[in-house]
Design a protein around this motif. Sequence first.
Motif, short mmCIF file in Angstrom:
data_model
loop_
_atom_site.label_atom_id
_atom_site.label_comp_id
_atom_site.label_asym_id
_atom_site.label_seq_id
_atom_site.Cartn_x
_atom_site.Cartn_y
_atom_site.Cartn_z
N ASP A 83 20.46 10.60 -14.75
CA ASP A 83 19.09 10.94 -15.14
C ASP A 83 18.69 10.23 -16.43
OD1 ASP A 83 20.70 12.24 -16.95
OD2 ASP A 83 19.86 14.24 -16.61
N PRO A 85 17.21 7.39 -19.13
CA PRO A 85 16.06 6.49 -19.21
C PRO A 85 16.44 5.11 -18.68
CG PRO A 85 16.34 7.69 -21.27
CD PRO A 85 17.56 7.95 -20.45
N CYS A 110 12.17 7.48 -9.09
CA CYS A 110 12.41 7.54 -10.53
C CYS A 110 11.04 7.62 -11.21
CB CYS A 110 13.18 6.32 -11.01
SG CYS A 110 14.86 6.18 -10.35
N ARG A 114 10.78 8.12 -17.13
CA ARG A 114 12.08 7.48 -17.38
C ARG A 114 11.93 6.00 -17.71
NH1 ARG A 114 16.22 8.89 -12.63
NH2 ARG A 114 17.61 7.79 -14.08
#
Length: 230
Positions: A83, A85, A110, A114
Motif C-alpha cells: 500500500d 506511495p 491504485c 498514492r
Amino acid sequence: MREIVFDTETTGLSFPGGDRIVEIGCVELHNRVMTGRTFHAYMNPGRPMPIEAFNVHGLSDRFLSDKPAFHEVVEDLLEFLGDSPLVAHNASFDFGFLNGELGLCGRPHCGPDRMIDTLSIARVKHPGAKHTLDALCSRYGVDLSQRTLHGALLDAQLLAQVYVELTGGRQITLGLAEDAPVMRETPAEHSTRVHVRPARLFAASDTELARHAAFLSGIEEPLWGSAASG
C-alpha cells in the motif's frame, strides 16, 4: 517511510486504444534510500509491437513471445507494491496503464492518493528547464552511461536517485535522534516526514569568559575598537 519508484514500457501511448504494458520495473525506497529490493518483469502483450515503440525500448515480438501475460505476474507485483506511495515520472501515464491492466485482471485500481509525480515536482522546482528523465539526471549528476535504450528497471533506478534530489537530497535521511517529525508539503502535494532538531544553547563558563577577555586585551589596535571609536 516506504515508497516504490516504478516505470513501465508499453506497446504505445493509449491503453484504451489497445496498447499494453510489456515491462515494469519497481525500486523500493525506505526513508528516501534504496534498499536494494526490486521487482522486474517482462510481459507478453498479446499483440504485435509497433516499430515506433520497439525503437524506444528494443523489446521485440520474438523476445516477448515466451514471457508471461500481465495477469500471470499481477499477484507478485501487488505484493511488492503493497500500500506504499508510488513514484513515477509523468505518473498519469504509468498509472493509466497500470490501472488499465489491473482492471482487466479484476483487481482494484491504485488510487490517485498514492501517486507522486516527479514531473510535476520538477516543473515547480525548475520552471522553464527541461524536465525529461535524461535532463534531470544530467542536472543532478546521476550517471546515464548505461542508458542506451529505455528500460523499466534501469529507468526506475535512475528516477529513484532523481526523486531523492528533487525532494531535498540525501540530507533528509541523516536524522540521528527520534525527534518529533514535522510535516512539510512538497510541490507534488504530498507530505514528507522530516526530523527537525531544536537548537541547543551552550553557555560559556566563567573560566572561558575570562580567557576570552584576556585574549582580546592582548590584541593591538583591534578593528572593532577602531569602528567603535569612529
